[in-house]
Write an enzyme that holds these catalytic residues in place. Structure first.
Site, mmCIF file in Angstrom:
data_model
loop_
_atom_site.group_PDB
_atom_site.id
_atom_site.type_symbol
_atom_site.label_atom_id
_atom_site.label_comp_id
_atom_site.label_asym_id
_atom_site.label_seq_id
_atom_site.Cartn_x
_atom_site.Cartn_y
_atom_site.Cartn_z
ATOM 1 N N GLY A 186 -11.619 5.226 1.940
ATOM 2 C CA GLY A 186 -11.592 3.771 1.901
ATOM 3 C C GLY A 186 -13.400 3.481 2.023
ATOM 4 C CB CYS B 286 0.279 5.127 5.687
ATOM 5 S SG CYS B 286 1.345 4.341 4.519
ATOM 6 C CD GLU C 246 -2.258 -1.267 1.978
ATOM 7 O OE1 GLU C 246 -2.243 -0.808 2.913
ATOM 8 O OE2 GLU C 246 -2.096 -2.272 1.470
ATOM 9 N N GLY D 180 -5.142 6.117 0.771
ATOM 10 C CA GLY D 180 -5.697 7.602 1.398
ATOM 11 C C GLY D 180 -6.202 7.224 2.845
ATOM 12 C CB SER D 181 -8.424 9.399 4.532
ATOM 13 O OG SER D 181 -9.661 9.574 3.852
#
Length: 513
Positions: free
Chosen positions: A249, A300, A266, A244-245
């Site tokens: 994270g 991403c 990630e 995700g963003s």
């Protein structure tokens, strides 16, 4: 047929029925699911509570205790069957991905192919969970390392790759002897339901053919942030893989660290490419356009920053702007479409904010406007934007999940390398050059500091055989190929004494009766 009256809810219902999802699951709940293709509501799903989540994780732990005892090659047989079921379901699941996410159909199908590929990889891996034999200083001893199942693997996936990310983690975790608990994005729960149904078909075949597998081996949690928090904080989940963003994270990482759990994060990928004087500009143009515009800039691995040498800037950039202006934008289910919609209005607003900031910083914007709003008022289609910037400043250093490509001119190769590395994000990168020294420098220790560094190809993800990720801001972790499997297991060092003495105790006398 216009975007407004595609009848997507009926099509989705039919696809889910074919894939094995009961119709009763698609209505009566609190979570409204809408397609970014036209804003149409597709379903209303029931959401799991925090208390139910805790019980589901406890059940997954019990499944792990049983599954870890199954020999790894036999665990691999389940994943082989999963790959077969995915091949059968590829057309339906790929189309469902396109409807729920807005990807063009070829990308939806490509995502399912990644699921199939990781199954193939994991089946072979199930016979290759190797440990080392280690040289020992002691006579009549053998020292070795062994790898054992870790426990429940938590998976938190993002909307942009709603099924592939699950498969990267689940295929490895399951052959390694773990059970899995999956919380998908609230924006893409239908593809998760479909994937779980496909897994259950494979599991039923596995058991029917004599395989031994516990219930609750793969658990799906449909819910919001509170469900994710239970998963992250639960003491029975030793590993959480979250995609995700970077904001997500930063919230997840410390909570896992607080209880000494492992993480595979990630996150953002403010990816760059360098175009050198010797680059093949035709190849570069195609590579840059696909990398920057694919999935409407919502990958991403999307290309977001482009550094072009001053000697080729005026040859490449006008052609790039022309290509952006001519791209077909529209219904992602039509084969002629190259750019589908943004996931929702929030993404559109963030894109417009970034473009305004770029203009204020001296940027020259081409594209970026909303289109097709008269055909689908509740959908958000945009023309991809090329922004010529005077320097890497302001929004260029922040990732906006939208089709914005910031273009900057450079004169010195070392300067370009510095610019490539001068952002906190660092998932992927690339260079276009026919100069061997530049190419080798880019992939060397003093080159790109990203987890992926490509030459003469955009900053796409690695193939299944290569480990994906390595986002530098968080220390990240790796998914998919190479030795990424080690993150899903625990290592033990074993020493076996097959002699009759204890060398370290020589000269020490004991009264042994």
């Amino acid at each position: 047929m216009t975007l407004a009256n595609l009848g997507l809810s009926a099509e989705v219902s039919a696809i889910l029925t074919r894939l094995g999802v009961p119709q009763a699951k698609l209505s009566g709940g609190t979570l409204a699911v809408r397609s970014p293709v036209n804003g149409e509501q597709l379903a209303r799903l029931a959401e799991i509570s925090a208390i139910e989540t805790d019980k589901a994780i406890a059940a997954a732990h019990e499944a792990f205790l049983e599954w870890r005892l199954v020999p790894a090659p036999k665990r691999g047989e389940l994943i082989r069957l999963l790959g077969e079921e995915l091949r059968t379901a590829k057309a339906d699941l790929g189309r469902l991905v396109s409807i729920e996410v807005g990807k063009i159909l070829s990308e939806g199908l490509g995502e399912v192919q990644e699921m199939i590929d990781i199954c193939d990889f994991a089946v072979g891996l199930s016979r290759q969970l190797y440990g080392l034999t280690i040289a020992t200083e002691r006579a009549d001893h053998r020292m070795m390392e062994t790898w054992h199942p870790l426990g429940v693997t938590g998976i938190i996936s993002a909307f942009n790759f709603p099924v592939a990310v699950w498969s990267w983690n689940a295929a490895l975790a399951l052959v390694c002897g773990n059970s899995t608990v999956w919380k998908p994005s609230e924006k893409t729960p239908l593809t998760a339901l479909a994937t779980q149904a496909i897994f259950e078909k494979a599991l039923a075949r596995y058991v029917a053919e004599g395989g031994k597998a516990p219930a609750n081996l793969s658990t799906l949690l449909i819910g919001g942030r509170d469900v994710g928090e239970v998963l992250v904080d639960h003491p029975r989940v030793p590993l959480v893989s979250a995609t995700g963003s970077t904001a997500m994270g930063r919230a997840v990482g410390p909570r896992l660290a607080k209880r000494f759990a492992r993480s595979i994060l990630e996150l953002g990928g403010n990816n760059a490419a360098i175009v050198c004087p010797t680059a093949d500009l035709d190849l570069t143009l195609r590579g840059v356009a696909f990398a920057a515009m694919g999935t409407a800039g919502q990958r991403c691995t999307t290309l977001r920053r482009l550094f072009v040498h001053e000697s080729v800037y005026d040859k490449l950039v006008p052609r790039l702007i022309q290509a952006y202006g001519s791209v077909t934008i529209g219904n992602p289910l039509q084969s002629s479409t190259l750019v589908g919609p943004l996931i929702d209005g929030g993404s559109y607003e963030r894109m417009q904010k970034a473009l305004a900031e770029a203009k204020a910083a001296g940027g020259k914007v081409s594209g970026g406007d909303r289109v097709l709003q008269n055909e689908a008022a509740d959908a958000f289609y945009v023309r991809p934007a090329v922004v010529e910037m005077p320097a890497q400043t302001g929004p260029v250093k922040e990732e906006t999940f939208a089709p914005i490509l910031y273009v900057m001119k450079y004169s010195d190769f070392d300067e370009a390398l510095t610019l490539n590395n001068d952002v906190p994000q660092g998932l992927s990168s690339s260079i276009f050059t026919n100069n061997m020294q530049e190419a080798e420098t880019f992939v060397s220790a003093r080159g790109s500091d990203c987890g992926i560094a490509n030459v003469n190809i955009g900053p796409s993800g690695a193939e299944i055989g290569g480990a994906f990720g390595g986002e530098k801001e968080t220390g990240g972790g790796r998914e998919s190929g190479s030795d990424a499997w080690k993150a899903y297991m625990r290592r033990a060092t074993n020493t076996v004494n097959y002699g009759k003495t204890l060398p370290l105790a020589q000269g020490v006398k004991f009264d042994v009766g």
